[in-house]
Design a protein around this motif. Structure first.
Motif, PDB file in Angstrom:
ATOM      1  N   GLU A  71      24.763  76.134  63.932  1.00 55.02           N
ATOM      2  CA  GLU A  71      24.226  75.103  64.832  1.00 55.02           C
ATOM      3  C   GLU A  71      25.189  74.834  65.990  1.00 55.02           C
ATOM      4  O   GLU A  71      24.765  74.629  67.129  1.00 55.02           O
ATOM      5  N   THR A 126      24.246  76.231  75.083  1.00 55.27           N
ATOM      6  CA  THR A 126      23.414  75.639  76.135  1.00 55.27           C
ATOM      7  C   THR A 126      24.212  75.395  77.410  1.00 55.27           C
ATOM      8  O   THR A 126      23.646  75.382  78.497  1.00 55.27           O
ATOM      9  N   VAL A 159       8.214  80.730  74.658  1.00 54.27           N
ATOM     10  CA  VAL A 159       8.710  81.943  75.290  1.00 54.27           C
ATOM     11  C   VAL A 159       7.500  82.806  75.642  1.00 54.27           C
ATOM     12  O   VAL A 159       6.541  82.879  74.874  1.00 54.27           O
ATOM     13  N   ALA A 165      14.409  77.260  81.947  1.00 54.65           N
ATOM     14  CA  ALA A 165      15.557  77.671  81.124  1.00 54.65           C
ATOM     15  C   ALA A 165      16.583  76.547  81.047  1.00 54.65           C
ATOM     16  O   ALA A 165      17.192  76.312  80.002  1.00 54.65           O
ATOM     17  N   ILE A 166      16.752  75.837  82.163  1.00 53.21           N
ATOM     18  CA  ILE A 166      17.722  74.735  82.200  1.00 53.21           C
ATOM     19  C   ILE A 166      17.227  73.564  81.351  1.00 53.21           C
ATOM     20  O   ILE A 166      17.930  73.048  80.489  1.00 53.21           O
ATOM     21  N   SER A 180      17.935  75.136  62.495  1.00 51.72           N
ATOM     22  CA  SER A 180      17.229  74.834  63.738  1.00 51.72           C
ATOM     23  C   SER A 180      16.766  76.110  64.424  1.00 51.72           C
ATOM     24  O   SER A 180      17.402  77.159  64.293  1.00 51.72           O
ATOM     25  N   TYR A 181      15.666  76.010  65.130  1.00 50.04           N
ATOM     26  CA  TYR A 181      15.195  77.127  65.938  1.00 50.04           C
ATOM     27  C   TYR A 181      14.773  76.644  67.313  1.00 50.04           C
ATOM     28  O   TYR A 181      14.109  75.614  67.430  1.00 50.04           O
ATOM     29  N   ALA A 217      15.091  73.444  78.989  1.00 50.14           N
ATOM     30  CA  ALA A 217      14.925  73.755  77.564  1.00 50.14           C
ATOM     31  C   ALA A 217      16.196  73.504  76.763  1.00 50.14           C
ATOM     32  O   ALA A 217      16.140  73.310  75.552  1.00 50.14           O
ATOM     33  N   THR A 218      17.365  73.492  77.451  1.00 52.94           N
ATOM     34  CA  THR A 218      18.609  73.295  76.706  1.00 52.94           C
ATOM     35  C   THR A 218      18.683  71.892  76.085  1.00 52.94           C
ATOM     36  O   THR A 218      19.359  71.712  75.084  1.00 52.94           O
ATOM     37  N   ARG A 253       8.952  83.016  59.676  1.00 54.89           N
ATOM     38  CA  ARG A 253      10.351  82.650  59.491  1.00 54.89           C
ATOM     39  C   ARG A 253      10.477  81.218  58.973  1.00 54.89           C
ATOM     40  O   ARG A 253      11.272  80.931  58.070  1.00 54.89           O
ATOM     41  N   TRP A 263      11.860  80.255  71.259  1.00 53.82           N
ATOM     42  CA  TRP A 263      11.826  81.722  71.279  1.00 53.82           C
ATOM     43  C   TRP A 263      12.202  82.325  69.938  1.00 53.82           C
ATOM     44  O   TRP A 263      11.875  83.476  69.665  1.00 53.82           O
ATOM     45  N   GLN A 264      12.887  81.532  69.109  1.00 58.37           N
ATOM     46  CA  GLN A 264      13.311  82.087  67.820  1.00 58.37           C
ATOM     47  C   GLN A 264      12.206  82.039  66.774  1.00 58.37           C
ATOM     48  O   GLN A 264      12.255  82.781  65.793  1.00 58.37           O
ATOM     49  N   GLU A 280       7.386  88.271  78.086  1.00 59.76           N
ATOM     50  CA  GLU A 280       8.568  88.995  78.577  1.00 59.76           C
ATOM     51  C   GLU A 280       9.861  88.293  78.223  1.00 59.76           C
ATOM     52  O   GLU A 280      10.900  88.508  78.861  1.00 59.76           O
ATOM     53  N   ASP A 281       9.800  87.431  77.204  1.00 57.80           N
ATOM     54  CA  ASP A 281      10.996  86.728  76.731  1.00 57.80           C
ATOM     55  C   ASP A 281      11.602  85.798  77.761  1.00 57.80           C
ATOM     56  O   ASP A 281      12.817  85.554  77.740  1.00 57.80           O
ATOM     57  N   ASN A 282      10.793  85.285  78.677  1.00 57.45           N
ATOM     58  CA  ASN A 282      11.255  84.214  79.541  1.00 57.45           C
ATOM     59  C   ASN A 282      11.008  82.887  78.830  1.00 57.45           C
ATOM     60  O   ASN A 282       9.962  82.708  78.201  1.00 57.45           O
ATOM     61  N   ILE A 283      11.959  81.959  78.970  1.00 59.68           N
ATOM     62  CA  ILE A 283      11.771  80.627  78.396  1.00 59.68           C
ATOM     63  C   ILE A 283      10.768  79.859  79.248  1.00 59.68           C
ATOM     64  O   ILE A 283      10.836  79.897  80.473  1.00 59.68           O
ATOM     65  N   GLN A 301      17.347  72.195  72.761  1.00 61.21           N
ATOM     66  CA  GLN A 301      18.172  73.093  71.945  1.00 61.21           C
ATOM     67  C   GLN A 301      19.368  72.327  71.369  1.00 61.21           C
ATOM     68  O   GLN A 301      19.747  72.513  70.214  1.00 61.21           O
ATOM     69  N   GLN A 327      23.830  78.335  79.448  1.00 54.94           N
ATOM     70  CA  GLN A 327      22.420  78.507  79.828  1.00 54.94           C
ATOM     71  C   GLN A 327      22.095  77.646  81.046  1.00 54.94           C
ATOM     72  O   GLN A 327      21.371  78.073  81.955  1.00 54.94           O
ATOM     73  N   GLN A 372      18.514  87.239  75.813  1.00 56.38           N
ATOM     74  CA  GLN A 372      17.467  87.847  76.636  1.00 56.38           C
ATOM     75  C   GLN A 372      17.867  89.225  77.149  1.00 56.38           C
ATOM     76  O   GLN A 372      17.002  90.015  77.509  1.00 56.38           O
TER      77      GLN A 372
END
Lengths: 423, 423
Positions: free
Chosen positions: A69, A76, B143, B72-73, B98-99, B75-76, B124, B102-103, B146-149, B79, A79, A103
């Motif tokens: 964790e 982040t 996500v 992307a910013i 935690s996930y 989303a942190t 999962r 995208w995980q 194309e694996d973009n957040i 996270q 990121q 990514q």
């Protein structure tokens, strides 16, 4: 057109104003015709802030699931940095795209908080570069086989940048930092210290491991292993200085031994006062005794640096080694209460007031008498040498810490490091 | 044993102390024998702080590549939240993991800053639950292919929680928030307003879209579509209140129409003063005129709510609609300078001082005269109705905004909402 990797530290990324300056500098390189991959650190203070929050919730226990964790939380910081830098670059009229480690992906093992990079897939990044984009990649982090976020440990962004440069066979990796290069020694101790325009990666490795905190040591290992030309240069120059001047500034860490390097026998004086010395007196000198002593120390996860065992008298010998000062009390305790009784040593001594001073130079390989010159110099200053350790390109001595500055200054002068040696 | 999804808002996650309380509450549910998936928001203020930094770098231009970075910013924030909550749970003796979106993965389309969830792979998460772990999943994000957040837009964590509950066929999704449920109307306007112990998701949809800001409307749509029992309850109760009491608190949003619901003709009074009215007078009444008016408005990305066109006199009609107040000036300008000249309308009028008041109730389907009762009530209070709009379970009127409180109070009383109706 060259492929260049830039790495910027947390101070350079410390505010949106500074991030804008980084973007302008990167844009200058792109406009000069280069392809750019940029690896920025988290904004200064951010990693500490994040880990501080985590610590409030679990002040002491740090199990593997908690480390997992911590990595996801700490990651982040970078990121946010890459996203902000990508936006700043776009505001400068560049096309830019950011990626987190997962990514790309940058694959690592699963050692949370100190993961090691295993592979980097550069297909996506290459496609972006080919399309004319600047690619901004998070430092410090990657992703393991099970898609868990991992971090490489403190200073890991240097390693990330070098690893990306290695994977992409970049022409050069530029590490922008708060010093303007690698010096013959610390200018705060020797004002005559000179910046080296080149240094071999082996010398850099010794300088880095000896306390010249310019680069994370693992990044230098990486650069050596994959032969990545690495340049350390100042992030404090104005972003709009001439690019040709900038490209030649700082210190280039190379893996090629050119003639210039042969000329300088000693490239620099490194030092460190993070160590402490412990000694076992009167150890019975029989096979296996070194392991009997150092085995329990290793089991206690205490790193050992210099080790000295002298010839024995009357079947007994003295055994000394140095440890990090943080481990000193623990090491002393272990020797007194476990190792000495087990080995039959007569006494345990310790000294935390020591320092280690080293001369480093790839030229030492082909020059004799370098160590002798070092010892004579210290002797002339009346400095007693407590321990000696040598490697192919380095000679280190352990001395009383009160002589540290004196020793460094004397050696710097004795080896003519204050004279311009390069041309 | 039930599978329960908990969602906590930013206020509940606002400090490590509060996060610890969330962990204790979750632990209580686990100890009672349930499997728990928790979806927390970012710590309060964090999303604004992050987007504020981005805005400093690109104050005006927001292209798709910049939106990608904003996601992307932003989303942190979540996270960090999930990592901290997982650590707090582990400190409480729970196993937790935690996930990030995208995980999992939570797949969305590529509409940055307002993405829509397309699928959730729960393999999962299920494996973790089976292994006895609490699973903490980021809200607000996913996500793309194309694996973009991507992020789901403001309030998106409600939708994330409901979507996870739907994908996992959870027994109930509990939304912990800063109100203790859904009320017959806003208690700040009508002190006699009662908390509803149940409400149908269709009624909730109308209440949510009409300004009862308890839940993000998309989360209610999701709950209705996938028949997820959804409960809104207070995050301000002590974490250690009796679990059976907690499990029955708040308001349950159901998709089943039971007898209780049939009894209440009207469940609540919603209102909103975010709208403004514009009117075109003397529009030639011919085929295609509605499109001639509304086409340019839609092209300008202005959302339209209520639309009224009356019968025509002498081949001309009046055409009114409401828009969000933020779009009022732009809409008025568009009508005056483009639409009126093109359609031959004689005059353009506008009024920003309006409000919309609605009665909502699934019972209206099977009861006649409900709208008539509403109009009579307003008439008795001397309130002039400017526009009327109806749907199967809702009747809305547009009135002068100065009458809003009066209208809400009168309707609340007229439909006996201050009397306990359920049992």
């Amino acid at each position: 057109m060259a492929l260049i990797v830039h790495k910027y530290g947390g101070t350079s990324m410390g505010s949106t104003e500074r991030i804008r300056n980084v973007a302008k500098r990167v844009a200058k390189w792109v406009r000069a015709g280069h392809q750019l991959v940029v690896v920025p650190s988290a904004m200064s203070g951010e990693t500490n802030r994040l880990l501080g929050l985590a610590k409030e919730l679990s002040p002491e226990v740090v199990t593997a699931p908690i480390q997992r964790e911590l990595d996801a939380i700490a990651a982040t910081g970078e990121q946010v940095s890459v996203g902000l830098l990508s936006i700043a670059l776009q505001s400068e009229g560049m096309e830019a795209v950011s990626y987190s480690g997962w990514q790309v992906p940058i694959r690592t093992d699963s050692s949370f908080t100190k993961a090691r990079i295993q592979s980097i897939d550069d297909a996506r990044v290459r496609a972006d570069l080919a399309a004319g984009r600047v690619v901004v990649i998070t430092g410090f982090q990657g992703v393991d086989e099970e898609d868990n976020i991992t971090t490489l440990g403190r200073g890991g962004s240097d390693t990330s940048a070098v690893a990306v440069a290695a994977a992409m066979k970049a022409d050069e990796c530029l590490i922008y930092t708060d010093v303007d290069g690698v010096y013959t020694t610390d200018p705060r101790i020797v004002p005559e210290a000179r910046r080296l325009s080149t240094i071999s990666f082996e010398e850099m490795l010794e300088m880095a491991s000896l306390g010249s905190k310019v680069l994370q040591i693992r990044s230098v290992e990486f650069a050596g292993k994959y032969r990545v030309p690495l340049r350390v240069l100042s992030s404090f120059t104005p972003w709009d200085i001439d690019i040709n001047e900038e490209a030649k500034s700082g210190t280039l860490i190379t893996f090629e031994e050119d003639e210039n390097m042969e000329q300088a026998v000693v490239s620099g004086i490194a030092f460190n006062r993070d160590e402490a010395k412990v000694t076992l007196l009167g150890v019975p000198d029989k096979p296996g005794v070194a392991f009997q002593i150092l085995g329990p120390v290793a089991d206690a996860n205490i790193d050992i640096d210099v080790i000295i065992q002298n010839v024995s008298h009357d079947g007994r010998t003295d055994f000394s080694f140095t440890v990090h000062r943080n481990d000193y009390a623990r090491a002393l305790d272990l020797l007194k209460n476990k190792v000495a009784p087990a080995t039959g040593a007569s006494q345990v001594l310790g000294d935390a007031k020591i320092c280690k001073v080293s001369i480093v130079g790839i030229g030492m390989r082909s020059h004799v008498g370098v160590a002798a010159k070092m010892f004579r110099c210290l002797s002339e200053e009346g400095i007693n040498i407590q321990m000696i350790s040598t490697s192919e390109i380095k000679t280190s001595v352990v001395i009383d810490e009160k002589y540290m500055e004196l020793a460094v200054r004397a050696l710097h002068k004795a080896f003519d490091l204050d004279q311009p040696a390069e041309n």
